[in-house]
Design a protein around this motif. Structure first.
Motif, PDB file in Angstrom:
ATOM      1  N   ALA A 107       0.604  -1.186  -0.108  1.00  0.00           N
ATOM      2  CA  ALA A 107       0.093  -0.196  -0.257  1.00  0.00           C
ATOM      3  C   ALA A 107       1.133   1.565  -0.351  1.00  0.00           C
ATOM      4  O   ALA A 107       0.579   1.893  -0.832  1.00  0.00           O
ATOM      5  N   ARG A 108       1.728   0.987   0.445  1.00  0.00           N
ATOM      6  CA  ARG A 108       2.889   2.724   1.132  1.00  0.00           C
ATOM      7  C   ARG A 108       3.873   2.702  -0.649  1.00  0.00           C
ATOM      8  O   ARG A 108       4.005   4.056  -0.881  1.00  0.00           O
ATOM      9  N   MET A 109       3.784   0.956  -1.190  1.00  0.00           N
ATOM     10  CA  MET A 109       4.238   1.475  -2.379  1.00  0.00           C
ATOM     11  C   MET A 109       3.781   2.227  -3.756  1.00  0.00           C
ATOM     12  O   MET A 109       3.991   3.045  -4.206  1.00  0.00           O
ATOM     13  N   ILE A 110       2.634   2.216  -3.073  1.00  0.00           N
ATOM     14  CA  ILE A 110       1.891   2.494  -4.253  1.00  0.00           C
ATOM     15  C   ILE A 110       0.873   3.609  -3.766  1.00  0.00           C
ATOM     16  O   ILE A 110       0.101   4.350  -4.480  1.00  0.00           O
ATOM     17  N   GLY A 111       1.085   4.275  -2.669  1.00  0.00           N
ATOM     18  CA  GLY A 111       0.479   5.503  -2.012  1.00  0.00           C
ATOM     19  C   GLY A 111      -1.214   5.284  -2.079  1.00  0.00           C
ATOM     20  O   GLY A 111      -1.285   6.789  -2.244  1.00  0.00           O
ATOM     21  N   ILE A 112      -1.529   4.506  -0.994  1.00  0.00           N
ATOM     22  CA  ILE A 112      -2.826   3.730  -0.516  1.00  0.00           C
ATOM     23  C   ILE A 112      -3.166   3.851   0.494  1.00  0.00           C
ATOM     24  O   ILE A 112      -1.612   3.185   1.746  1.00  0.00           O
ATOM     25  N   ASP A 113      -4.183   4.100   1.441  1.00  0.00           N
ATOM     26  CA  ASP A 113      -4.520   3.358   2.451  1.00  0.00           C
ATOM     27  C   ASP A 113      -4.604   1.609   2.136  1.00  0.00           C
ATOM     28  O   ASP A 113      -4.877   1.037   1.398  1.00  0.00           O
ATOM     29  N   ALA A 114      -3.813   1.141   3.979  1.00  0.00           N
ATOM     30  CA  ALA A 114      -4.532  -0.568   3.479  1.00  0.00           C
ATOM     31  C   ALA A 114      -5.490  -0.605   3.476  1.00  0.00           C
ATOM     32  O   ALA A 114      -5.488  -1.866   2.538  1.00  0.00           O
ATOM     33  N   SER A 115      -5.972  -0.342   3.442  1.00  0.00           N
ATOM     34  CA  SER A 115      -7.899  -0.481   3.957  1.00  0.00           C
ATOM     35  C   SER A 115      -8.036  -0.294   2.291  1.00  0.00           C
ATOM     36  O   SER A 115      -9.264  -1.630   1.902  1.00  0.00           O
ATOM     37  N   SER A 116      -7.449   0.667   1.480  1.00  0.00           N
ATOM     38  CA  SER A 116      -8.079   0.005   0.126  1.00  0.00           C
ATOM     39  C   SER A 116      -8.017  -0.734  -0.400  1.00  0.00           C
ATOM     40  O   SER A 116      -8.183  -2.079  -1.596  1.00  0.00           O
ATOM     41  N   LEU A 117      -6.398  -1.449  -0.049  1.00  0.00           N
ATOM     42  CA  LEU A 117      -5.821  -1.994  -1.157  1.00  0.00           C
ATOM     43  C   LEU A 117      -6.621  -3.712  -0.162  1.00  0.00           C
ATOM     44  O   LEU A 117      -6.814  -4.928  -1.402  1.00  0.00           O
ATOM     45  N   ASP A 118      -6.775  -3.930   0.495  1.00  0.00           N
ATOM     46  CA  ASP A 118      -7.350  -4.794   1.027  1.00  0.00           C
ATOM     47  C   ASP A 118      -8.708  -5.009   0.725  1.00  0.00           C
ATOM     48  O   ASP A 118      -9.013  -6.452   0.343  1.00  0.00           O
ATOM     49  N   HIS A 119      -9.570  -4.072   0.550  1.00  0.00           N
ATOM     50  CA  HIS A 119     -10.679  -3.905  -0.478  1.00  0.00           C
ATOM     51  C   HIS A 119     -10.615  -4.303  -1.901  1.00  0.00           C
ATOM     52  O   HIS A 119     -11.568  -5.672  -2.595  1.00  0.00           O
ATOM     53  N   TRP A 120      -9.875  -3.940  -2.519  1.00  0.00           N
ATOM     54  CA  TRP A 120      -9.725  -4.695  -3.761  1.00  0.00           C
ATOM     55  C   TRP A 120      -9.126  -6.208  -4.331  1.00  0.00           C
ATOM     56  O   TRP A 120      -9.163  -6.902  -5.191  1.00  0.00           O
ATOM     57  N   LYS A 121      -7.754  -6.189  -2.872  1.00  0.00           N
ATOM     58  CA  LYS A 121      -7.863  -7.313  -3.113  1.00  0.00           C
ATOM     59  C   LYS A 121      -8.992  -8.993  -2.099  1.00  0.00           C
ATOM     60  O   LYS A 121      -8.835  -9.362  -2.848  1.00  0.00           O
ATOM     61  N   GLN A 126     -13.302  -1.917  -6.899  1.00  0.00           N
ATOM     62  CA  GLN A 126     -12.323  -2.354  -8.189  1.00  0.00           C
ATOM     63  C   GLN A 126     -11.146  -1.461  -8.071  1.00  0.00           C
ATOM     64  O   GLN A 126     -11.515   0.332  -8.311  1.00  0.00           O
ATOM     65  N   ILE A 127      -9.783  -1.938  -8.553  1.00  0.00           N
ATOM     66  CA  ILE A 127      -8.740  -1.399  -9.112  1.00  0.00           C
ATOM     67  C   ILE A 127      -9.115  -0.001  -9.704  1.00  0.00           C
ATOM     68  O   ILE A 127      -9.563  -0.151 -10.954  1.00  0.00           O
ATOM     69  N   SER A 128      -8.619   1.737  -9.181  1.00  0.00           N
ATOM     70  CA  SER A 128      -8.974   2.012 -10.257  1.00  0.00           C
ATOM     71  C   SER A 128      -7.711   2.669 -11.033  1.00  0.00           C
ATOM     72  O   SER A 128      -6.970   1.431 -11.021  1.00  0.00           O
ATOM     73  N   ARG A 129      -7.717   2.858 -12.774  1.00  0.00           N
ATOM     74  CA  ARG A 129      -6.584   2.996 -13.559  1.00  0.00           C
ATOM     75  C   ARG A 129      -5.825   3.283 -13.236  1.00  0.00           C
ATOM     76  O   ARG A 129      -4.074   2.839 -13.192  1.00  0.00           O
ATOM     77  N   ARG A 130      -5.586   4.386 -12.291  1.00  0.00           N
ATOM     78  CA  ARG A 130      -3.944   5.387 -12.174  1.00  0.00           C
ATOM     79  C   ARG A 130      -3.421   4.415 -11.001  1.00  0.00           C
ATOM     80  O   ARG A 130      -2.500   4.768 -11.312  1.00  0.00           O
ATOM     81  N   TYR A 131      -3.838   3.278 -10.743  1.00  0.00           N
ATOM     82  CA  TYR A 131      -3.750   2.831  -9.325  1.00  0.00           C
ATOM     83  C   TYR A 131      -2.622   1.709  -9.757  1.00  0.00           C
ATOM     84  O   TYR A 131      -1.790   1.149  -9.751  1.00  0.00           O
ATOM     85  N   PHE A 132      -4.031   1.112 -10.987  1.00  0.00           N
ATOM     86  CA  PHE A 132      -3.129   0.066 -11.926  1.00  0.00           C
ATOM     87  C   PHE A 132      -1.689   0.569 -12.160  1.00  0.00           C
ATOM     88  O   PHE A 132      -1.045   0.086 -12.553  1.00  0.00           O
ATOM     89  N   GLU A 133      -1.776   1.683 -12.919  1.00  0.00           N
ATOM     90  CA  GLU A 133      -0.737   2.026 -14.063  1.00  0.00           C
ATOM     91  C   GLU A 133       0.228   1.935 -13.153  1.00  0.00           C
ATOM     92  O   GLU A 133       1.295   1.465 -13.904  1.00  0.00           O
ATOM     93  N   ASP A 134       0.072   2.493 -11.992  1.00  0.00           N
ATOM     94  CA  ASP A 134       1.276   2.511 -10.696  1.00  0.00           C
ATOM     95  C   ASP A 134       1.833   1.544 -10.233  1.00  0.00           C
ATOM     96  O   ASP A 134       3.368   1.534 -10.456  1.00  0.00           O
ATOM     97  N   LEU A 135       0.693   0.573 -10.509  1.00  0.00           N
ATOM     98  CA  LEU A 135       1.906  -1.276 -10.053  1.00  0.00           C
ATOM     99  C   LEU A 135       2.596  -1.004 -11.668  1.00  0.00           C
ATOM    100  O   LEU A 135       3.463  -2.002 -10.797  1.00  0.00           O
ATOM    101  N   LYS A 136       1.741  -1.099 -12.429  1.00  0.00           N
ATOM    102  CA  LYS A 136       2.782  -1.917 -13.761  1.00  0.00           C
ATOM    103  C   LYS A 136       4.515  -0.437 -14.071  1.00  0.00           C
ATOM    104  O   LYS A 136       4.642  -0.869 -14.386  1.00  0.00           O
TER     105      LYS A 136
END
Length: 141
Positions: A107-121, A126-136
């Protein structure tokens, strides 16, 4: 024979439609089926206005449930770019990343709250395109 020629002509005619954005991809996928917006909407159970808004470029995002409905009749290879392919399997694709880095660190690596990442997981959101692009960009995908 005439019907086959007409069908082949339609296919050739629509292969030139670009697929640079969701609007173009949806329109092309729909046109290749030969369905109107109204027919597609009825067949998949969504409103025609949603299809129209996406094709007109007023909406640049569709949610996974709508995507799944559209994919019951439309070609996945045309409709889905890398982002929407990821969205279809986001739980399975995020799980190994969370296992490798841990929820908080990823979550820190992509600049989001851990709870948001947990919800996506879990697939709650749905993950936003912005954070998908950050992961890429981080070469995590």
């Amino acid at each position: 024979m005439v019907v086959q020629i007409a069908a082949n002509w339609k296919l050739l005619q629509y292969t030139d439609i670009p697929c640079n954005n969701l609007a173009q991809r949806l329109k092309k996928a729909r046109m290749l089926t030969g369905m109107s917006q109204v027919e597609l909407a009825k067949k998949v159970g969504i409103s025609r206005s949603v299809i129209n808004e996406v094709e007109a470029g007023y909406r640049d995002k569709i949610l996974r449930p709508t995507l799944l409905k559209l994919l019951t009749v439309l070609d996945k290879d045309i409709l889905c770019d890398d982002y929407y392919r990821f969205v279809l399997d986001q739980e399975e694709k995020l799980k190994p990343l969370v296992e490798k880095y841990g929820l908080r660190k990823l979550a820190r690596m992509i600049g989001i709250d851990a709870s948001s990442l947990d919800h996506w997981k879990r697939g709650d959101y749905q993950i936003s395109r912005r954070y998908f692009e950050d992961l890429k960009e981080l070469k995590l995908l």
